[in-house]
Design a protein around this motif. Structure first.
Motif, PDB file in Angstrom:
ATOM      1  N   GLU A   1     -14.993  -4.812   3.822  1.00 27.80           N
ATOM      2  CA  GLU A   1     -13.950  -3.980   3.241  1.00 27.80           C
ATOM      3  C   GLU A   1     -14.259  -2.521   3.530  1.00 27.80           C
ATOM      4  O   GLU A   1     -15.382  -2.059   3.339  1.00 27.80           O
ATOM      5  CB  GLU A   1     -13.808  -4.189   1.724  1.00 27.80           C
ATOM      6  CG  GLU A   1     -15.105  -4.336   0.970  1.00 27.80           C
ATOM      7  CD  GLU A   1     -15.547  -5.792   0.879  1.00 27.80           C
ATOM      8  OE1 GLU A   1     -14.680  -6.683   0.972  1.00 27.80           O
ATOM      9  OE2 GLU A   1     -16.750  -6.043   0.733  1.00 27.80           O
TER      10      GLU A   1
ATOM     11  N   TRP B   1      -4.284  -4.153  -4.718  1.00 30.85           N
ATOM     12  CA  TRP B   1      -5.748  -4.041  -4.708  1.00 30.85           C
ATOM     13  C   TRP B   1      -6.183  -2.876  -5.587  1.00 30.85           C
ATOM     14  O   TRP B   1      -5.547  -1.808  -5.582  1.00 30.85           O
ATOM     15  CB  TRP B   1      -6.267  -3.794  -3.291  1.00 30.85           C
ATOM     16  CG  TRP B   1      -6.175  -4.981  -2.382  1.00 30.85           C
ATOM     17  CD1 TRP B   1      -5.100  -5.364  -1.635  1.00 30.85           C
ATOM     18  CD2 TRP B   1      -7.209  -5.935  -2.133  1.00 30.85           C
ATOM     19  NE1 TRP B   1      -5.395  -6.507  -0.929  1.00 30.85           N
ATOM     20  CE2 TRP B   1      -6.681  -6.873  -1.210  1.00 30.85           C
ATOM     21  CE3 TRP B   1      -8.519  -6.092  -2.583  1.00 30.85           C
ATOM     22  CZ2 TRP B   1      -7.428  -7.953  -0.736  1.00 30.85           C
ATOM     23  CZ3 TRP B   1      -9.257  -7.163  -2.122  1.00 30.85           C
ATOM     24  CH2 TRP B   1      -8.715  -8.084  -1.213  1.00 30.85           C
TER      25      TRP B   1
ATOM     26  N   THR C   1      -2.646  -0.156  -3.082  1.00 31.81           N
ATOM     27  CA  THR C   1      -4.056  -0.105  -2.739  1.00 31.81           C
ATOM     28  C   THR C   1      -4.882   0.499  -3.858  1.00 31.81           C
ATOM     29  O   THR C   1      -5.985   0.070  -4.139  1.00 31.81           O
ATOM     30  CB  THR C   1      -4.270   0.758  -1.477  1.00 31.81           C
ATOM     31  OG1 THR C   1      -3.214   0.543  -0.582  1.00 31.81           O
ATOM     32  CG2 THR C   1      -5.582   0.438  -0.831  1.00 31.81           C
TER      33      THR C   1
ATOM     34  N   LYS D   1     -12.033   1.565   4.608  1.00 32.98           N
ATOM     35  CA  LYS D   1     -10.797   2.296   4.797  1.00 32.98           C
ATOM     36  C   LYS D   1     -10.710   2.768   6.245  1.00 32.98           C
ATOM     37  O   LYS D   1     -11.653   3.346   6.768  1.00 32.98           O
ATOM     38  CB  LYS D   1     -10.734   3.513   3.849  1.00 32.98           C
ATOM     39  CG  LYS D   1     -10.784   3.159   2.373  1.00 32.98           C
ATOM     40  CD  LYS D   1      -9.636   2.269   1.931  1.00 32.98           C
ATOM     41  CE  LYS D   1      -8.323   3.002   1.837  1.00 32.98           C
ATOM     42  NZ  LYS D   1      -8.271   3.959   0.709  1.00 32.98           N
TER      43      LYS D   1
ATOM     44  N   PRO E   1     -14.635  -0.580  -1.147  1.00 36.74           N
ATOM     45  CA  PRO E   1     -14.689  -0.139   0.249  1.00 36.74           C
ATOM     46  C   PRO E   1     -16.018   0.553   0.564  1.00 36.74           C
ATOM     47  O   PRO E   1     -16.711   1.037  -0.324  1.00 36.74           O
ATOM     48  CB  PRO E   1     -13.525   0.844   0.353  1.00 36.74           C
ATOM     49  CG  PRO E   1     -12.605   0.469  -0.757  1.00 36.74           C
ATOM     50  CD  PRO E   1     -13.499  -0.010  -1.871  1.00 36.74           C
TER      51      PRO E   1
ATOM     52  N   VAL F   1     -10.547  -8.585   2.915  1.00 31.01           N
ATOM     53  CA  VAL F   1      -9.160  -8.237   2.607  1.00 31.01           C
ATOM     54  C   VAL F   1      -8.211  -9.263   3.229  1.00 31.01           C
ATOM     55  O   VAL F   1      -7.354  -9.838   2.558  1.00 31.01           O
ATOM     56  CB  VAL F   1      -8.843  -6.816   3.103  1.00 31.01           C
ATOM     57  CG1 VAL F   1      -7.364  -6.484   2.867  1.00 31.01           C
ATOM     58  CG2 VAL F   1      -9.735  -5.794   2.403  1.00 31.01           C
TER      59      VAL F   1
ATOM     60  N   LEU G   1      -6.708   0.060   3.544  1.00 29.77           N
ATOM     61  CA  LEU G   1      -7.765  -0.873   3.179  1.00 29.77           C
ATOM     62  C   LEU G   1      -7.733  -2.054   4.143  1.00 29.77           C
ATOM     63  O   LEU G   1      -6.718  -2.752   4.245  1.00 29.77           O
ATOM     64  CB  LEU G   1      -7.567  -1.361   1.743  1.00 29.77           C
ATOM     65  CG  LEU G   1      -8.599  -2.353   1.204  1.00 29.77           C
ATOM     66  CD1 LEU G   1      -9.979  -1.703   1.120  1.00 29.77           C
ATOM     67  CD2 LEU G   1      -8.170  -2.867  -0.169  1.00 29.77           C
TER      68      LEU G   1
ATOM     69  N   GLN H   1       0.830  -1.201   0.000  1.00 26.38           N
ATOM     70  CA  GLN H   1       0.000   0.000   0.000  1.00 26.38           C
ATOM     71  C   GLN H   1       0.867   1.255   0.000  1.00 26.38           C
ATOM     72  O   GLN H   1       0.550   2.256  -0.635  1.00 26.38           O
ATOM     73  CB  GLN H   1      -0.931  -0.017   1.215  1.00 26.38           C
ATOM     74  CG  GLN H   1      -2.017  -1.066   1.104  1.00 26.38           C
ATOM     75  CD  GLN H   1      -2.791  -1.213   2.379  1.00 26.38           C
ATOM     76  OE1 GLN H   1      -2.285  -0.935   3.458  1.00 26.38           O
ATOM     77  NE2 GLN H   1      -4.015  -1.650   2.281  1.00 26.38           N
TER      78      GLN H   1
ATOM     79  N   GLU I   1      -9.500  -0.409  -5.945  1.00 26.88           N
ATOM     80  CA  GLU I   1     -10.712   0.000  -5.242  1.00 26.88           C
ATOM     81  C   GLU I   1     -11.685   0.631  -6.233  1.00 26.88           C
ATOM     82  O   GLU I   1     -11.368   1.637  -6.868  1.00 26.88           O
ATOM     83  CB  GLU I   1     -10.365   0.999  -4.137  1.00 26.88           C
ATOM     84  CG  GLU I   1      -9.439   0.394  -3.086  1.00 26.88           C
ATOM     85  CD  GLU I   1      -8.952   1.407  -2.077  1.00 26.88           C
ATOM     86  OE1 GLU I   1      -7.950   1.121  -1.397  1.00 26.88           O
ATOM     87  OE2 GLU I   1      -9.568   2.489  -1.969  1.00 26.88           O
TER      88      GLU I   1
END
Length: 262
Positions: free
Chosen positions: A50, A79, A19, A52, A44, A62, A57, A14, A81
């Motif tokens: 999921e 990932w 992310t 934030k 998210p 996850v 995340l 991330q 989003e």
């Protein structure tokens, strides 16, 4: 690999952009051995699956998918989003390799994508403002109410198939949202009378907002990881990984952590 190491690896990914942007082209070969690097997609705003937290995340989906992939010959590169409604198109056009987003396995979706074995079962909660004057106990009680749900979810299907088509409400009485955070905000602001949402997600919102579950509508839905149609190798690997995390206690630990279930 120990879970702590998996978490540290995710935080590193991330920190360098894993992310929000993919770290590799979906499905391409990684530089180590014959393992493949996967890009995962999620949406998210669906706690505790999921969401934030402090820009990170996190959530049940996850951690579960990371543990499942760790138990296979694949690697997780990062990932993406997206809004929930964009996940299946992203899977089909190759922008992501696997979807982990509390996605219900149903016939319509199975025409577009493949699914792993189910990893969670849920029903739908009908949520209202806490201590409000509206207290429905069945779908029939929603006649005349303004109802909200996230686009593309089972909650939306309940509204369209069992409320609008049945004539209980008009189409104009339905408000669709990109995520359930926005739906809950509109409920608190009295722009809708109820929202329909998966039970564990409803419980997460109820815990820290002035809303409550009026009743549970039984749907018996099951969640699975979404995979591009025909990718039998990845499907088999994820199913094997699910079996591994169930057998080694990781699944039990994650359900206890995120849902308070043992």
């Amino acid at each position: 690999m120990p879970r702590e190491a998996r978490v540290d690896r995710r935080r590193y990914l991330q920190a360098i952009g894993g992310t929000v942007a993919t770290l590799s082209v979906a499905g391409c070969q990684s530089g180590s051995g014959d393992s493949q690097t996967l890009t995962a997609g999620t949406a998210p705003g669906f706690p505790p699956f999921e969401m934030k937290q402090d820009g990170e995340l996190v959530g049940f989906d996850v951690e579960l998918l990371e543990a499942v992939i760790e138990a296979t010959e694949y690697e997780l590169g990062g990932w993406e989003e997206l809004e929930f409604k964009s996940l299946i198109p992203a899977l089909n056009n190759g922008n992501v390799d696997v979807v982990a987003a509390g996605m219900t396995i149903n016939d319509d979706r199975k025409e577009a994508i493949d699914f792993s074995d189910p990893y969670y079962s849920s029903n739908q909660a009908v949520v209202v403002r806490e201590n409000g004057s509206f207290s429905p106990s069945s779908l029939n009680d929603l006649s005349g109410a303004t109802v909200g749900a996230q686009k593309g979810t089972t909650g939306e299907s309940v509204i369209t198939d069992q409320l609008i088509e049945a004539g209980t409400i008009e189409e104009s009485q339905y408000n669709a949202y990109g995520n359930y955070v926005l739906a809950v905000e509109d409920l608190l602001n009295e722009n809708v009378d109820v929202i329909i949402i998966d039970v564990p997600v409803a419980n997460s919102f109820v815990a820290d907002r002035s809303i409550e579950s009026a009743f549970v509508h039984e749907t018996g839905e099951q969640f699975g990881f979404g995979i591009q149609s025909g990718n039998d190798e990845l499907t088999g690997a994820l199913n094997s990984g699910l079996t591994t995390v169930e057998d080694d206690g990781t699944y039990r630990d994650l359900t206890e952590k995120w849902f308070g279930q043992k």
